[in-house]
Design an enzyme around this catalytic site. Structure first.
Site, PDB file in Angstrom:
ATOM      1  N   HIS A   1      47.958   1.506  15.305  1.00 30.00           N
ATOM      2  CA  HIS A   1      49.278   1.941  15.754  1.00 30.00           C
ATOM      3  C   HIS A   1      50.060   0.688  16.103  1.00 30.00           C
ATOM      4  O   HIS A   1      49.699  -0.054  17.013  1.00 30.00           O
ATOM      5  CB  HIS A   1      49.186   2.864  16.967  1.00 30.00           C
ATOM      6  CG  HIS A   1      50.525   3.371  17.417  1.00 30.00           C
ATOM      7  ND1 HIS A   1      51.063   4.558  16.968  1.00 30.00           N
ATOM      8  CD2 HIS A   1      51.449   2.826  18.260  1.00 30.00           C
ATOM      9  CE1 HIS A   1      52.260   4.728  17.512  1.00 30.00           C
ATOM     10  NE2 HIS A   1      52.508   3.696  18.305  1.00 30.00           N
ATOM     11  N   CYS A   2      51.126   0.446  15.363  1.00 30.11           N
ATOM     12  CA  CYS A   2      51.911  -0.778  15.537  1.00 30.11           C
ATOM     13  C   CYS A   2      53.080  -0.511  16.487  1.00 30.11           C
ATOM     14  O   CYS A   2      53.994   0.246  16.147  1.00 30.11           O
ATOM     15  CB  CYS A   2      52.438  -1.270  14.194  1.00 30.11           C
ATOM     16  SG  CYS A   2      53.398  -2.800  14.312  1.00 30.11           S
TER      17      CYS A   2
END
Length: 336
Positions: free
Chosen positions: A145-146
């Protein structure tokens, strides 16, 4: 919002999907565009005398690529797997809550892997899928998850993420190089009283650019430490056909990676891989009032996910729970 509901946000009838932390997405846009403004006004204005006036459209084109790839990575469905039907819970507190195993063993090209039952989504996760605790979704081929993109990075938007970090790294080097050239060329034009002093020439060059020719390079060097390192890390992961999640968990330690196609093919594959359909978009087309993160009964011609982790036509990815209460079951597939 309950713990079982997705935190992702839908817009345009499911065509755009973003994570819950949009503020970081806007922060990243500002960090990309803000230093380019003084670069275009001051540095490019001076450098066009030594290169060409085309430096303006070329710079704008590179900036546009960075912003577009960032937008595509941030608003694309990363590969969210729709939830399965809710599992009925008996009123008897001593009775098991489910009559299916928590894991299934899957054989991929002679290598055995386990696919787990997701308690939140009520499905067996496809191979290489992981549940994201931030978005509260199971995502196919989950990488990470960026926060800078504000979305999960998975099967459907990994190529856009790679293009984003690669073009941003190139843009950073591009701006850094022209700023250094600006300082050198301006210093050589110094005609003051002390032409032999390097410090006098340097100060003159900085004053001519209102000190932006040193502020922007410092910013670029700091950015390179992050985005350049990230590009190198994902270059390594791509060449070995691994995801960030698999690298952290050491998924292939001691076993052969069945997804590897060879060094060069691994590097190319993320950009030429089939563009898998979005289960969320397909679902909203058939059921316009569907809410992300809530199970709805699927029509007969829906879409499913096979045991090999690939997407294929059906909307209900959850296989029917086996009737036995054994701890595991097994199946076999021929490709990842």
């Amino acid at each position: 919002m309950t713990k079982d509901e997705s935190k992702s946000k839908l817009s345009c009838n499911g065509r755009f999907i973003s994570g819950p932390d949009r503020i970081y997405y806007y922060m990243t846009l500002v960090m990309i565009v803000a230093p380019q403004i003084p670069f275009l006004i001051i540095i490019c204005h001076y450098m066009q005398r030594y290169v060409t006036v085309a430096i303006y459209p070329v710079t704008c084109y590179i900036i546009g690529l960075c912003v577009c790839f960032h937008l595509m990575a941030a608003l694309s469905d990363p590969g969210i797997v729709p939830r399965g039907p809710p599992v009925s819970i008996s009123e008897n507190p001593f009775e098991a809550e489910r009559d299916h195993p928590s894991t299934k063993k899957v054989l991929v090209r002679g290598v055995e892997f386990e696919t787990k039952w997701c308690e939140t989504c009520n499905i067996y996760r496809p191979l290489r899928a992981t549940h994201c605790s931030i978005c509260n979704n199971c995502v196919e081929k989950f990488d990470h998850h960026c926060p800078w993109v504000g979305n999960c990075i998975g099967r459907r938007n990994y190529r856009y993420f790679l293009l984003f970090i690669y073009t941003t790294t190139f843009d950073t080097l591009y701006v850094l190089g022209f700023c250094i050239a600006h300082i050198i060329l301006n210093a050589n034009e110094y005609t003051g009283p002390d032409t032999s002093s390097t410090s006098s020439k340097f100060k003159y060059a900085l004053r001519e650019s209102y000190y932006f020719s040193i502020i922007i390079p410092v910013y670029c060097i700091a950015a390179l430490c992050f985005v350049g390192g990230l590009s190198g890390f994902h270059f390594y992961l791509s060449s070995h056909a691994r995801s960030t999640n698999e690298q952290i968990k050491h998924t292939y330690r001691g076993v052969k990676n069945p997804n590897s196609r060879g060094f060069f093919k691994n590097l190319i594959y993320p950009f030429v891989a089939p563009y898998y359909p979005s289960f969320i978009l397909l679902k909203t087309k058939r059921q316009p009032d569907v809410e992300l993160g809530k199970y709805t009964e699927a029509p007969s011609d829906d879409y499913d996910i096979n045991d090999d982790g690939r997407s294929s036509p059906s909307l209900s990815p959850s296989p029917s729970p086996p009737p036995s209460r054994s701890s595991s079951s097994s199946s076999s597939v021929s490709s990842p």
